[in-house]
Design a protein around this motif. Structure first.
Motif, PDB file in Angstrom:
ATOM      1  N   ALA A  98       0.812  -1.239  -0.040  1.00 16.38           N
ATOM      2  CA  ALA A  98      -0.092  -0.079  -0.075  1.00 16.38           C
ATOM      3  C   ALA A  98       0.993   1.389  -0.055  1.00 16.38           C
ATOM      4  O   ALA A  98       2.021   1.306   0.499  1.00 16.38           O
ATOM      5  N   GLY A  99       0.294   2.307  -0.719  1.00 17.45           N
ATOM      6  CA  GLY A  99       1.093   3.689  -0.730  1.00 17.45           C
ATOM      7  C   GLY A  99       0.244   4.376   0.103  1.00 17.45           C
ATOM      8  O   GLY A  99      -0.813   4.485   0.156  1.00 17.45           O
ATOM      9  N   TYR A 100       1.072   5.365   1.023  1.00  9.07           N
ATOM     10  CA  TYR A 100       0.465   6.133   1.893  1.00  9.07           C
ATOM     11  C   TYR A 100       1.234   7.568   1.594  1.00  9.07           C
ATOM     12  O   TYR A 100       2.502   7.528   1.808  1.00  9.07           O
ATOM     13  N   GLU A 101       0.460   8.726   1.979  1.00  9.87           N
ATOM     14  CA  GLU A 101       0.919   9.826   1.727  1.00  9.87           C
ATOM     15  C   GLU A 101       0.837  10.797   3.087  1.00  9.87           C
ATOM     16  O   GLU A 101      -0.088  10.728   3.498  1.00  9.87           O
ATOM     17  N   ASP A 102       2.136  10.985   3.826  1.00  7.35           N
ATOM     18  CA  ASP A 102       1.938  11.483   5.075  1.00  7.35           C
ATOM     19  C   ASP A 102       1.596  13.052   4.950  1.00  7.35           C
ATOM     20  O   ASP A 102       1.545  13.630   3.840  1.00  7.35           O
ATOM     21  N   SER A 103       1.234  13.734   6.072  1.00  5.76           N
ATOM     22  CA  SER A 103       1.084  15.109   6.065  1.00  5.76           C
ATOM     23  C   SER A 103       1.950  16.228   5.681  1.00  5.76           C
ATOM     24  O   SER A 103       1.498  17.204   5.249  1.00  5.76           O
ATOM     25  N   LYS A 104       3.140  15.560   5.175  1.00  5.89           N
ATOM     26  CA  LYS A 104       4.256  16.589   4.660  1.00  5.89           C
ATOM     27  C   LYS A 104       4.492  16.246   3.223  1.00  5.89           C
ATOM     28  O   LYS A 104       5.304  16.898   2.442  1.00  5.89           O
ATOM     29  N   GLY A 105       3.479  15.336   2.698  1.00  6.94           N
ATOM     30  CA  GLY A 105       3.562  14.950   1.199  1.00  6.94           C
ATOM     31  C   GLY A 105       4.542  13.783   0.860  1.00  6.94           C
ATOM     32  O   GLY A 105       4.722  13.499  -0.351  1.00  6.94           O
ATOM     33  N   ASN A 106       5.408  13.241   1.823  1.00  5.77           N
ATOM     34  CA  ASN A 106       6.149  12.267   1.721  1.00  5.77           C
ATOM     35  C   ASN A 106       5.268  10.716   1.310  1.00  5.77           C
ATOM     36  O   ASN A 106       4.291  10.582   2.019  1.00  5.77           O
ATOM     37  N   HIS A 107       5.796  10.081   0.285  1.00  5.38           N
ATOM     38  CA  HIS A 107       5.289   8.844  -0.036  1.00  5.38           C
ATOM     39  C   HIS A 107       5.944   7.491   0.923  1.00  5.38           C
ATOM     40  O   HIS A 107       7.070   7.705   0.920  1.00  5.38           O
ATOM     41  N   TRP A 108       5.162   6.876   1.543  1.00  4.37           N
ATOM     42  CA  TRP A 108       5.666   5.654   2.317  1.00  4.37           C
ATOM     43  C   TRP A 108       4.966   4.354   1.673  1.00  4.37           C
ATOM     44  O   TRP A 108       3.761   4.569   1.153  1.00  4.37           O
ATOM     45  N   LYS A 109       5.976   3.432   1.769  1.00  2.44           N
ATOM     46  CA  LYS A 109       5.341   2.257   0.911  1.00  2.44           C
ATOM     47  C   LYS A 109       5.112   1.109   2.361  1.00  2.44           C
ATOM     48  O   LYS A 109       6.139   0.808   3.113  1.00  2.44           O
ATOM     49  N   PHE A 110       3.724   0.526   2.480  1.00  3.04           N
ATOM     50  CA  PHE A 110       3.690  -0.467   3.520  1.00  3.04           C
ATOM     51  C   PHE A 110       3.738  -1.697   2.824  1.00  3.04           C
ATOM     52  O   PHE A 110       3.150  -1.999   1.618  1.00  3.04           O
ATOM     53  N   ASP A 111       4.675  -2.636   3.120  1.00  2.00           N
ATOM     54  CA  ASP A 111       4.413  -4.122   2.722  1.00  2.00           C
ATOM     55  C   ASP A 111       4.118  -4.944   3.862  1.00  2.00           C
ATOM     56  O   ASP A 111       4.664  -4.925   4.789  1.00  2.00           O
ATOM     57  N   MET A 112       2.941  -5.182   3.930  1.00  2.00           N
ATOM     58  CA  MET A 112       2.206  -6.201   5.078  1.00  2.00           C
ATOM     59  C   MET A 112       2.125  -7.797   4.436  1.00  2.00           C
ATOM     60  O   MET A 112       1.429  -7.876   3.392  1.00  2.00           O
ATOM     61  N   ILE A 113       2.937  -8.472   5.020  1.00  2.00           N
ATOM     62  CA  ILE A 113       2.826  -9.915   4.577  1.00  2.00           C
ATOM     63  C   ILE A 113       2.206 -10.638   5.519  1.00  2.00           C
ATOM     64  O   ILE A 113       2.572 -10.931   6.674  1.00  2.00           O
ATOM     65  N   HIS A 114       1.039 -11.062   5.269  1.00  2.00           N
ATOM     66  CA  HIS A 114       0.352 -11.857   6.039  1.00  2.00           C
ATOM     67  C   HIS A 114       0.538 -13.453   5.770  1.00  2.00           C
ATOM     68  O   HIS A 114       0.099 -13.894   4.755  1.00  2.00           O
ATOM     69  N   ILE A 115       1.075 -14.025   6.970  1.00  2.00           N
ATOM     70  CA  ILE A 115       1.821 -15.293   6.870  1.00  2.00           C
ATOM     71  C   ILE A 115       0.878 -16.121   7.732  1.00  2.00           C
ATOM     72  O   ILE A 115       0.610 -15.948   8.828  1.00  2.00           O
ATOM     73  N   ARG A 116       0.854 -17.454   7.283  1.00  2.00           N
ATOM     74  CA  ARG A 116       0.279 -18.623   8.109  1.00  2.00           C
ATOM     75  C   ARG A 116       1.364 -19.016   9.080  1.00  2.00           C
ATOM     76  O   ARG A 116       2.398 -19.286   8.966  1.00  2.00           O
ATOM     77  N   LYS A 117       0.976 -18.687  10.497  1.00  2.00           N
ATOM     78  CA  LYS A 117       1.743 -19.184  11.517  1.00  2.00           C
ATOM     79  C   LYS A 117       2.236 -20.650  11.332  1.00  2.00           C
ATOM     80  O   LYS A 117       1.322 -21.338  11.124  1.00  2.00           O
ATOM     81  N   GLY A 118       3.571 -20.934  11.654  1.00  2.00           N
ATOM     82  CA  GLY A 118       4.044 -22.519  11.389  1.00  2.00           C
ATOM     83  C   GLY A 118       4.260 -22.821   9.999  1.00  2.00           C
ATOM     84  O   GLY A 118       4.738 -23.874   9.670  1.00  2.00           O
ATOM     85  N   SER A 119       4.290 -21.862   9.015  1.00  2.00           N
ATOM     86  CA  SER A 119       4.722 -22.041   7.778  1.00  2.00           C
ATOM     87  C   SER A 119       6.239 -22.303   7.757  1.00  2.00           C
ATOM     88  O   SER A 119       6.917 -21.944   8.563  1.00  2.00           O
ATOM     89  N   ARG A 120       6.832 -22.555   6.658  1.00  2.00           N
ATOM     90  CA  ARG A 120       8.261 -22.857   6.514  1.00  2.00           C
ATOM     91  C   ARG A 120       8.961 -21.376   6.883  1.00  2.00           C
ATOM     92  O   ARG A 120      10.178 -21.737   7.377  1.00  2.00           O
ATOM     93  N   TYR A 121       8.375 -20.200   6.452  1.00  2.00           N
ATOM     94  CA  TYR A 121       9.095 -19.072   6.753  1.00  2.00           C
ATOM     95  C   TYR A 121       8.873 -18.301   7.827  1.00  2.00           C
ATOM     96  O   TYR A 121       9.052 -17.144   8.068  1.00  2.00           O
ATOM     97  N   ASP A 122       8.095 -18.829   8.723  1.00  2.00           N
ATOM     98  CA  ASP A 122       7.434 -18.217  10.220  1.00  2.00           C
ATOM     99  C   ASP A 122       8.750 -17.763  10.892  1.00  2.00           C
ATOM    100  O   ASP A 122       9.495 -18.766  11.194  1.00  2.00           O
ATOM    101  N   GLY A 123       8.883 -16.762  11.159  1.00  2.00           N
ATOM    102  CA  GLY A 123      10.018 -16.178  11.960  1.00  2.00           C
ATOM    103  C   GLY A 123      11.447 -15.935  11.297  1.00  2.00           C
ATOM    104  O   GLY A 123      12.147 -15.493  11.895  1.00  2.00           O
TER     105      GLY A 123
END
Length: 188
Positions: A98-123
């Motif tokens: 997701a792209g987010y613009e703060d109050s100063k006009g700076n562009h922030w990128k959110f990377d939200m990775i929703h992972i199944r607990k206990g999967s191969r890459y957990d942690g």
């Protein structure tokens, strides 16, 4: 220009944005456990304003994941949202960008990775992030921040590649990094 001050200001701004947007609370509302990773957690954020989160739930539910994002897009000024369904791969995750613009006009990128607990890459990324924090010397931190500052905006280099080049390759500046990359391609 004080690169340490820039990095600290970016870190604080990132945490303030997380609080203001309620992103962590939104994911926790479905029982998720959220871990900040990457440059926000390490304090190595320079020009790329990225907020990386690993979000764990017992099971992956497209409906729950979309419900969280729907609530966030109603309540947050996200400019864009992208979704990738990787549930049937070895990653066992949903990727939200997701792209987010703060109050100063700076562009922030959110990377939200929703992972199944206990999967191969957990942690895995969390452990690498924690190890990096423990291992970095003040001089290595300075070098990494300077490389990130000196990197042209038109050149994309993953932070983890820079960290590897400095820690394992002994790289001291951006010029050395560009030469090192020609003969030492990073495999992530």
């Amino acid at each position: 220009m004080d690169i340490f001050k820039i990095a600290e200001n970016n870190r604080q701004a990132g945490w303030n944005i997380l609080e203001k947007t309620g992103v962590i609370r939104a994911w926790e509302s479905i029982g998720a456990v959220v871990f900040p990773v990457g440059s926000l957690k390490t304090g190595l954020m320079m020009k790329s304003l990225d907020i990386d989160l690993h979000i764990y739930t017992e099971k992956l539910s497209v409906a729950e994941s979309f419900a969280v994002m729907q609530g966030l897009t109603v309540n947050c000024p996200f400019r864009e949202v992208q979704f990738r369904n990787l549930a049937d791969t070895e990653e066992e995750c949903f990727e939200w960008h997701a792209g987010y613009e703060d109050s100063k006009g700076n562009h922030w990128k959110f990377d939200m990775i929703h992972i199944r607990k206990g999967s191969r890459y957990d942690g895995v990324v969390e452990k690498v992030t924690d190890a990096l924090i423990r291992k970095l010397t003040p001089e290595q931190r300075r070098i990494i921040l300077q490389i990130k500052f000196d990197r042209p905006d038109t050149v994309q280099i993953p932070g983890i590649e820079i960290y590897h080049a400095v820690l394992a390759g002994g790289i001291k500046d951006y010029k050395e990094l560009t030469e090192w990359r020609k003969t030492s391609p990073f495999i992530n």
